[in-house]
Scaffold this motif. Sequence first.
Motif, PDB file in Angstrom:
ATOM      1  N   PHE A   1       1.897   7.707   5.527  1.00 36.11           N
ATOM      2  CA  PHE A   1       1.071   7.494   4.364  1.00 36.11           C
ATOM      3  C   PHE A   1       1.679   7.981   2.980  1.00 36.11           C
ATOM      4  N   GLY A   2       2.330   9.165   2.898  1.00 35.91           N
ATOM      5  CA  GLY A   2       3.097   9.543   2.060  1.00 35.91           C
ATOM      6  C   GLY A   2       4.251   8.639   1.605  1.00 35.91           C
ATOM      7  N   LYS A   3       4.969   8.300   2.527  1.00 34.43           N
ATOM      8  CA  LYS A   3       6.108   7.110   2.238  1.00 34.43           C
ATOM      9  C   LYS A   3       5.286   5.905   1.561  1.00 34.43           C
ATOM     10  N   HIS A   4       4.296   5.408   2.081  1.00 32.25           N
ATOM     11  CA  HIS A   4       3.655   4.293   1.659  1.00 32.25           C
ATOM     12  C   HIS A   4       3.266   4.507   0.066  1.00 32.25           C
TER      13      HIS A   4
ATOM     14  N   GLN B   1       4.672   2.906  -3.612  1.00 37.75           N
ATOM     15  CA  GLN B   1       4.098   2.018  -4.562  1.00 37.75           C
ATOM     16  C   GLN B   1       4.230   2.743  -6.236  1.00 37.75           C
ATOM     17  N   GLY B   2       5.048   3.661  -6.092  1.00 40.02           N
ATOM     18  CA  GLY B   2       5.245   4.343  -7.454  1.00 40.02           C
ATOM     19  C   GLY B   2       4.225   5.675  -7.737  1.00 40.02           C
ATOM     20  N   TYR B   3       3.552   6.114  -6.564  1.00 35.84           N
ATOM     21  CA  TYR B   3       2.865   7.521  -7.106  1.00 35.84           C
ATOM     22  C   TYR B   3       3.737   8.488  -7.343  1.00 35.84           C
ATOM     23  N   ALA B   4       3.141   9.355  -8.213  1.00 31.78           N
ATOM     24  CA  ALA B   4       4.057  10.730  -8.575  1.00 31.78           C
ATOM     25  C   ALA B   4       3.882  11.649  -7.513  1.00 31.78           C
ATOM     26  N   GLU B   5       5.004  12.477  -7.309  1.00 33.63           N
ATOM     27  CA  GLU B   5       5.017  13.335  -6.233  1.00 33.63           C
ATOM     28  C   GLU B   5       3.793  14.406  -6.049  1.00 33.63           C
ATOM     29  N   GLY B   6       3.181  14.799  -7.415  1.00 32.10           N
ATOM     30  CA  GLY B   6       2.185  15.782  -7.471  1.00 32.10           C
ATOM     31  C   GLY B   6       0.806  14.911  -6.767  1.00 32.10           C
ATOM     32  N   THR B   7       0.591  13.570  -7.270  1.00 30.46           N
ATOM     33  CA  THR B   7      -0.324  12.982  -6.691  1.00 30.46           C
ATOM     34  C   THR B   7       0.006  12.888  -4.937  1.00 30.46           C
ATOM     35  N   ILE B   8       1.029  12.449  -4.563  1.00 32.10           N
ATOM     36  CA  ILE B   8       1.336  12.505  -3.257  1.00 32.10           C
ATOM     37  C   ILE B   8       1.055  13.681  -2.533  1.00 32.10           C
ATOM     38  N   LYS B   9       1.237  14.810  -3.208  1.00 30.81           N
ATOM     39  CA  LYS B   9       0.948  16.287  -2.521  1.00 30.81           C
ATOM     40  C   LYS B   9      -0.578  16.449  -2.590  1.00 30.81           C
TER      41      LYS B   9
ATOM     42  N   ALA C   1       0.682   4.748 -10.927  1.00 34.81           N
ATOM     43  CA  ALA C   1       0.486   4.182  -9.587  1.00 34.81           C
ATOM     44  C   ALA C   1      -1.037   4.705  -9.235  1.00 34.81           C
ATOM     45  N   PRO C   2      -1.846   3.716  -8.560  1.00 31.44           N
ATOM     46  CA  PRO C   2      -1.742   2.313  -8.307  1.00 31.44           C
ATOM     47  C   PRO C   2      -1.744   1.513  -9.532  1.00 31.44           C
ATOM     48  N   PHE C   3      -0.775   0.442  -9.470  1.00 32.17           N
ATOM     49  CA  PHE C   3      -0.471  -0.385 -10.452  1.00 32.17           C
ATOM     50  C   PHE C   3      -1.507  -1.436 -10.228  1.00 32.17           C
ATOM     51  N   VAL C   4      -2.794  -1.471 -10.860  1.00 33.30           N
ATOM     52  CA  VAL C   4      -3.712  -2.483 -10.525  1.00 33.30           C
ATOM     53  C   VAL C   4      -4.405  -2.593 -11.850  1.00 33.30           C
ATOM     54  N   PRO C   5      -5.093  -3.653 -11.895  1.00 30.58           N
ATOM     55  CA  PRO C   5      -5.923  -3.917 -13.301  1.00 30.58           C
ATOM     56  C   PRO C   5      -7.097  -3.058 -13.565  1.00 30.58           C
ATOM     57  N   PHE C   6      -7.691  -2.885 -14.787  1.00 25.43           N
ATOM     58  CA  PHE C   6      -8.681  -2.156 -14.785  1.00 25.43           C
ATOM     59  C   PHE C   6      -9.911  -2.680 -14.093  1.00 25.43           C
ATOM     60  N   ALA C   7     -10.794  -1.968 -13.576  1.00 30.10           N
ATOM     61  CA  ALA C   7     -11.853  -2.531 -12.811  1.00 30.10           C
ATOM     62  C   ALA C   7     -12.936  -2.851 -13.715  1.00 30.10           C
ATOM     63  N   SER C   8     -13.121  -2.322 -14.800  1.00 26.62           N
ATOM     64  CA  SER C   8     -14.259  -2.237 -15.604  1.00 26.62           C
ATOM     65  C   SER C   8     -13.837  -1.937 -17.098  1.00 26.62           C
ATOM     66  N   SER C   9     -14.614  -1.847 -18.057  1.00 29.11           N
ATOM     67  CA  SER C   9     -14.331  -1.484 -19.466  1.00 29.11           C
ATOM     68  C   SER C   9     -14.239  -0.039 -19.514  1.00 29.11           C
TER      69      SER C   9
END
Length: 404
Positions: A17-20, A24-32, A315-323
């Motif tokens: 999961f961490g490799k995944h 996707q470009g997640y920061a190491e702190g977020t992965i931790k 990351a995750p590089f996704v569009p904004f879900a709302s305003s």
Amino acid sequence: MSDEQFTTIAARHIEDFGKHLRQQGYAEGTIKHYGHSCRHFVTWLDQHDIPLDAVDEELIERFAVHSCACPGYFVQKARRNAQYLASIRRFVRHLAAIGAIPEMVCGKQGDDRLHPFRDWLSRHRGASERTILGHLHMVTKLLPQLGDDPACYDAALINRVILQNLESASRVSVQQMCGSLRMYLRYLAASGTCSPALVGAVPRIPRWRLATLPRYILSDDVERVIASCDPATPRGLRDRAILLLLARLALRGGDVANLHLEDIDWDNGLIRVAGKTKHAVALPLPQDAGDALLAYIERARPIVTSTKVFIRSIAPFVPFASSSPISIIVRDALQRAGVDNANLRGAYLLRHSAATHMLRSGATLDAVGAVLRHRSPETTAIYAKVDTTMLAHVVQPWIGGASC
């Protein structure tokens, strides 16, 4: 399966999961952070002899409120907070995606009773997705109090449900609750499952038109807010483009969040927005806003499959879900610029400021209404209250001959 085997398999899944996430470009702190959450979750499963393939939403809810002496695990009111649980659910979705657990257990499904209501709102009322989600959220909260049988609904029940929710809600929340409940009763009446007269049992919360002043900031402050973005960073390029669209075209936050690449007509210098309706209109794209938009798309926008213009900068590089993220961008820019004289600190502040500046510069109310895409002139009339120069010519003298 022995405890040692379970621990080994779970550790391998967490490592994958961490490799995944890293891919996707997640920061190491977020992965931790994700790793801590997942290890806590699988340890709890192991202590209760629960296999991975038995994980479902009910188990995640049990984990959310379990008594735990582990320090630092984001407990709020005897429950893990939403961000912590979101990490667990993302891990569960990953396990489902790789086939470690059944797909059907991953995620929480909505109330099946409201699926026809959703379709009715979209097909017969022409409601936007955001409006539909708001009605569904409110009605979902009220359904346990209303009961399962609409044929048993009466005025006394409607009145009792509203009173039960008054104490813990603001005026705006009560207005939204009554509006959603009224819409749900209209749907039930249209489907023949309750009396149409019940719609009238929902009270209307007073809301006086033109009773308030539009909140705005001066043009110099708007320019300071725009200049607070750092164009040397991807996030700064994105935020500057967003702020310029809001300030120059008086767009709503939802207009910006839902803007697609194909909505930009570069050849003719136009941008298409739909607003609260499904009818798109073309607005002229100012030079500075167009330059900022092009700079973001060419130099900072992540490469994603979505055609939405504005994407998360981390990351995750996704569009904004709302305003909501658009309002947060405005709030942060106001703070960086040191603009602290505005009570309203969201996307609407720049919309109101643009309309106020247009009116004070000599634009007519009709012209302002056309830019704001108001369907009724009465909606635009509120901005006449901020044009003090115009009001000074029409104000009547005090009949007493002296001020109070």
